[in-house]
Design an enzyme around this catalytic site. Structure first.
Site, PDB file in Angstrom:
ATOM      1  N   LYS A 181    -101.057  50.845  16.539  1.00  0.00           N
ATOM      2  CA  LYS A 181    -101.258  49.614  15.757  1.00  0.00           C
ATOM      3  C   LYS A 181    -102.724  49.494  15.343  1.00  0.00           C
ATOM      4  CE  LYS A 181     -97.080  48.117  15.716  1.00  0.00           C
ATOM      5  NZ  LYS A 181     -96.319  48.170  14.472  1.00  0.00           N
TER       6      LYS A 181
ATOM      7  N   TYR B 219     -98.651  53.159  21.909  1.00  0.00           N
ATOM      8  CA  TYR B 219     -98.094  52.156  20.988  1.00  0.00           C
ATOM      9  C   TYR B 219     -99.213  51.262  20.456  1.00  0.00           C
ATOM     10  CZ  TYR B 219     -96.071  47.775  19.441  1.00  0.00           C
ATOM     11  OH  TYR B 219     -95.785  46.649  18.704  1.00  0.00           O
TER      12      TYR B 219
ATOM     13  N   SER C 256    -100.071  43.795  16.256  1.00  0.00           N
ATOM     14  CA  SER C 256     -99.675  43.209  17.529  1.00  0.00           C
ATOM     15  C   SER C 256    -100.892  42.657  18.253  1.00  0.00           C
ATOM     16  CB  SER C 256     -99.035  44.305  18.380  1.00  0.00           C
ATOM     17  OG  SER C 256     -98.891  43.868  19.704  1.00  0.00           O
TER      18      SER C 256
HETATM   19  P1  NAD Z   1     -87.085  46.566  16.041  1.00  0.00           P
HETATM   20  O1  NAD Z   1     -87.021  47.861  16.771  1.00  0.00           O
HETATM   21  O2  NAD Z   1     -86.011  45.577  16.256  1.00  0.00           O
HETATM   22  O3  NAD Z   1     -87.207  46.833  14.460  1.00  0.00           O
HETATM   23  C1  NAD Z   1     -87.851  47.961  13.934  1.00  0.00           C
HETATM   24  C2  NAD Z   1     -86.948  48.548  12.865  1.00  0.00           C
HETATM   25  O4  NAD Z   1     -87.596  49.676  12.275  1.00  0.00           O
HETATM   26  C3  NAD Z   1     -85.613  49.045  13.414  1.00  0.00           C
HETATM   27  O5  NAD Z   1     -84.564  48.536  12.605  1.00  0.00           O
HETATM   28  C4  NAD Z   1     -85.698  50.570  13.301  1.00  0.00           C
HETATM   29  O6  NAD Z   1     -84.437  51.144  13.058  1.00  0.00           O
HETATM   30  C5  NAD Z   1     -86.659  50.736  12.141  1.00  0.00           C
HETATM   31  N1  NAD Z   1     -87.443  51.967  12.107  1.00  0.00           N
HETATM   32  C6  NAD Z   1     -88.255  52.475  13.070  1.00  0.00           C
HETATM   33  N2  NAD Z   1     -88.845  53.600  12.633  1.00  0.00           N
HETATM   34  C7  NAD Z   1     -88.417  53.810  11.364  1.00  0.00           C
HETATM   35  C8  NAD Z   1     -88.679  54.782  10.371  1.00  0.00           C
HETATM   36  N3  NAD Z   1     -89.508  55.798  10.602  1.00  0.00           N
HETATM   37  N4  NAD Z   1     -88.067  54.668   9.175  1.00  0.00           N
HETATM   38  C9  NAD Z   1     -87.228  53.646   8.901  1.00  0.00           C
HETATM   39  N5  NAD Z   1     -86.931  52.688   9.810  1.00  0.00           N
HETATM   40  C10 NAD Z   1     -87.534  52.764  11.022  1.00  0.00           C
HETATM   41  O7  NAD Z   1     -88.523  45.923  16.372  1.00  0.00           O
HETATM   42  P2  NAD Z   1     -89.089  44.480  16.053  1.00  0.00           P
HETATM   43  O8  NAD Z   1     -89.241  43.752  17.339  1.00  0.00           O
HETATM   44  O9  NAD Z   1     -88.334  43.860  14.953  1.00  0.00           O
HETATM   45  O10 NAD Z   1     -90.564  44.873  15.571  1.00  0.00           O
HETATM   46  C11 NAD Z   1     -90.896  45.006  14.207  1.00  0.00           C
HETATM   47  C12 NAD Z   1     -92.354  45.408  14.093  1.00  0.00           C
HETATM   48  O11 NAD Z   1     -93.169  44.420  14.722  1.00  0.00           O
HETATM   49  C13 NAD Z   1     -92.690  46.736  14.771  1.00  0.00           C
HETATM   50  O12 NAD Z   1     -93.629  47.438  13.983  1.00  0.00           O
HETATM   51  C14 NAD Z   1     -93.301  46.299  16.077  1.00  0.00           C
HETATM   52  O13 NAD Z   1     -94.197  47.265  16.585  1.00  0.00           O
HETATM   53  C15 NAD Z   1     -94.030  45.026  15.676  1.00  0.00           C
HETATM   54  N6  NAD Z   1     -94.246  44.098  16.805  1.00  0.00           N
HETATM   55  C16 NAD Z   1     -93.175  43.702  17.566  1.00  0.00           C
HETATM   56  C17 NAD Z   1     -93.385  42.843  18.653  1.00  0.00           C
HETATM   57  C18 NAD Z   1     -92.251  42.406  19.539  1.00  0.00           C
HETATM   58  O14 NAD Z   1     -92.511  41.929  20.639  1.00  0.00           O
HETATM   59  N7  NAD Z   1     -90.987  42.505  19.103  1.00  0.00           N
HETATM   60  C19 NAD Z   1     -94.687  42.383  18.944  1.00  0.00           C
HETATM   61  C20 NAD Z   1     -95.747  42.794  18.133  1.00  0.00           C
HETATM   62  C21 NAD Z   1     -95.502  43.654  17.067  1.00  0.00           C
HETATM   63  N1  UFG Z   2     -92.087  40.149  32.645  1.00  0.00           N
HETATM   64  C1  UFG Z   2     -91.486  39.961  33.865  1.00  0.00           C
HETATM   65  N2  UFG Z   2     -90.273  40.545  34.079  1.00  0.00           N
HETATM   66  C2  UFG Z   2     -89.633  41.286  33.133  1.00  0.00           C
HETATM   67  C3  UFG Z   2     -90.269  41.473  31.886  1.00  0.00           C
HETATM   68  C4  UFG Z   2     -91.513  40.898  31.677  1.00  0.00           C
HETATM   69  O1  UFG Z   2     -92.037  39.297  34.735  1.00  0.00           O
HETATM   70  O2  UFG Z   2     -88.537  41.805  33.396  1.00  0.00           O
HETATM   71  C5  UFG Z   2     -93.385  39.492  32.365  1.00  0.00           C
HETATM   72  C6  UFG Z   2     -94.520  40.441  32.034  1.00  0.00           C
HETATM   73  O3  UFG Z   2     -95.175  40.883  33.202  1.00  0.00           O
HETATM   74  C7  UFG Z   2     -95.396  39.579  31.125  1.00  0.00           C
HETATM   75  C8  UFG Z   2     -94.388  38.671  30.414  1.00  0.00           C
HETATM   76  O4  UFG Z   2     -93.217  38.686  31.218  1.00  0.00           O
HETATM   77  O5  UFG Z   2     -96.237  38.772  31.905  1.00  0.00           O
HETATM   78  C9  UFG Z   2     -94.039  39.138  29.008  1.00  0.00           C
HETATM   79  O6  UFG Z   2     -93.618  40.505  29.056  1.00  0.00           O
HETATM   80  P1  UFG Z   2     -92.877  41.196  27.825  1.00  0.00           P
HETATM   81  O7  UFG Z   2     -92.505  42.578  28.266  1.00  0.00           O
HETATM   82  O8  UFG Z   2     -91.784  40.338  27.312  1.00  0.00           O
HETATM   83  O9  UFG Z   2     -94.000  41.230  26.685  1.00  0.00           O
HETATM   84  P2  UFG Z   2     -95.472  41.850  26.691  1.00  0.00           P
HETATM   85  O10 UFG Z   2     -96.429  40.713  26.565  1.00  0.00           O
HETATM   86  O11 UFG Z   2     -95.670  42.782  27.805  1.00  0.00           O
HETATM   87  O12 UFG Z   2     -95.475  42.716  25.339  1.00  0.00           O
HETATM   88  C10 UFG Z   2     -94.921  42.226  24.110  1.00  0.00           C
HETATM   89  C11 UFG Z   2     -94.356  43.400  23.319  1.00  0.00           C
HETATM   90  C12 UFG Z   2     -95.477  44.313  22.875  1.00  0.00           C
HETATM   91  C13 UFG Z   2     -96.491  43.514  22.106  1.00  0.00           C
HETATM   92  C14 UFG Z   2     -96.978  42.331  22.897  1.00  0.00           C
HETATM   93  C15 UFG Z   2     -97.841  41.463  22.011  1.00  0.00           C
HETATM   94  O13 UFG Z   2     -93.454  44.150  24.115  1.00  0.00           O
HETATM   95  O14 UFG Z   2     -94.951  45.296  22.016  1.00  0.00           O
HETATM   96  O15 UFG Z   2     -95.880  41.548  23.361  1.00  0.00           O
HETATM   97  O16 UFG Z   2     -98.261  40.347  22.638  1.00  0.00           O
HETATM   98  F1  UFG Z   2     -97.552  44.304  21.813  1.00  0.00           F
END
Ligand code: NAD
Ligand code: UFG
Length: 334
Positions: A152, A148, A124
């Protein structure tokens, strides 16, 4: 290739399954469904017309994970499975460290045991902390303000050490920026449980009338209009980045940003969403959210230079597809 996708029923994982299947790969999914539904995988099959082998297992469970590796010929692993709610990780650090670190260790151990040498890890942009934007892969990682983010950074370090000790391994550490949007079919997308933490699902739920208005967290940041700036990337572009990573990956450890390289403020996102979908989005400015940084966007040049990968979809596509999923689709039921 035969690819094991952990967390493949989740948001990014399910879109990546579509991209992998469409590129001709064979996909196996390991997911415990703690934050997803099996129905999503049925929809992936519907979109692609291809089969998926699904293992409902917890990838922190070594015996269950080894069973999958023993019964399949696996060419590579994409490890999405993880817990991702930043606020929850502060309240439940042990749950987050256990799930996100043990899953990575169990999978790496199984790869070693069964001779699987390609490993793609979901990292991330949060690992950059408060570095100066744009974030470049070579920057030193700064401590995160939450477990979290630490999980990572520690996973990245573990995989780097493991790959150094196994020089025939190919490891990609992919640092995602802010994935939004959904598949154009409206069949799969982001399905947050409870009130969304992330901005795009919050916006779509306000547009749908499920929530009254968006709270914009702070308008006094040193940014273009005072609101937080992020690098929003269409989830399908991100998914395609994984297919490219598998194709192009060479031996060693390789770190890549997957972002667009463009910073968008909260108010710019609101305006783009209104224009793309021809609707009005009520919002109010509230206090900053603790732990947020002012700006987070990628230097996206390395993936382009090395792999020829760039994000193709723009902010209008992201807003339109996110709204289509919320407005017309039936969310998968458990
Ligand atoms: P998500 O929660 O939709 O998907 C994660 C999946 O992993 C889910 O289906 C959950 O059931 C499964 N899971 C969790 N723990 C498990 C375990 N121990 N065994 C088997 N399955 C398990 O999340 P996402 O947004 O698709 O994120 C996927 C990956 O990308 C994550 O590792 C997350 O940290 C990373 N990531 C997400 C974002 C974001 O903004 N969505 C940003 C940066 C990194
Ligand atoms: N924000 C609002 N109102 C809301 C939600 C968010 O103003 O209700 C703003 C936040 O302050 C930020 C922007 O929208 O400025 C984006 O916020 P998000 O919560 O959508 O995303 P973040 O950037 O905080 O974090 C996300 C994922 C993390 C990941 C990161 C990587 O949640 O897991 O992006 O860039 F690590």
């Amino acid at each position: 290739m035969n690819i094991l996708v952990t967390g493949g029923a989740g948001y990014i994982g399910s879109h990546t399954c579509v991209a992998l299947l469409e590129a001709g790969h064979t996909v196996m999914v390991a997911d415990n469904l703690c934050n997803s539904q099996a129905e999503t995988l049925e929809r992936v099959k519907q979109i692609t017309g291809r089969e998926i082998t699904f293992y409902q297992i917890d990838v922190t469970d070594e015996a269950a994970t080894n069973t999958v590796f023993a019964s399949q010929s696996i060419d590579g692993v994409i490890h999405f499975a993880g817990l991702k709610a930043v606020g929850e990780s502060v309240a439940k650090p042990l749950v987050y460290y256990y799930n996100n670190l043990v899953s990575t260790m169990v999978l790496a151990k199984a790869c070693q045991k069964y001779g699987v040498k390609r490993f793609v890890f979901s990292s991330s942009a949060t690992v950059y902390g408060e570095n100066q934007v744009p974030f470049v892969e070579s920057m030193p990682l700064l401590p995160s303000t939450n477990p979290y983010g630490e999980s990572k950074a520690i996973s990245e370090r573990m995989l780097t050490d493991i790959a150094k000790a196994n020089p025939d391994w190919s490891v990609a550490l992919l640092r995602y920026f802010n994935p939004v949007g959904a598949h154009a079919s409206g069949l799969i997308g982001e399905v947050p449980t409870g009130i969304p933490n992330n901005i795009m699902p919050y916006i779509t739920q306000v547009a749908k009338g499920k929530l009254d208005k968006l709270r914009v967290f702070g308008n006094d940041y040193p940014t273009v209009d005072g609101t937080g700036v992020r690098d929003y990337i269409h989830v399908l572009d991100l998914a395609e980045g994984h297919v490219t990573a598998l194709d192009k990956l060479t031996k060693g450890v390789h770190v890549y940003n997957l972002g667009t390289g463009h910073g968008i403020s909260v108010l710019q996102l609101v305006k783009a969403f209104e224009e793309a979908n021809d609707l009005h989005l009520p919002y109010e400015i509230t206090a900053r959210r603790p732990g947020d940084i002012a700006e987070c966007y990628a230097d996206a040049s390395k993936a382009k230079r090395d792999w020829g990968w760039t994000a193709k979809r723009d902010l209008v596509d992201m807003c339109r597809d996110a709204w289509r999923f919320e407005s017309v689709s039936k969310e998968p039921s458990p």
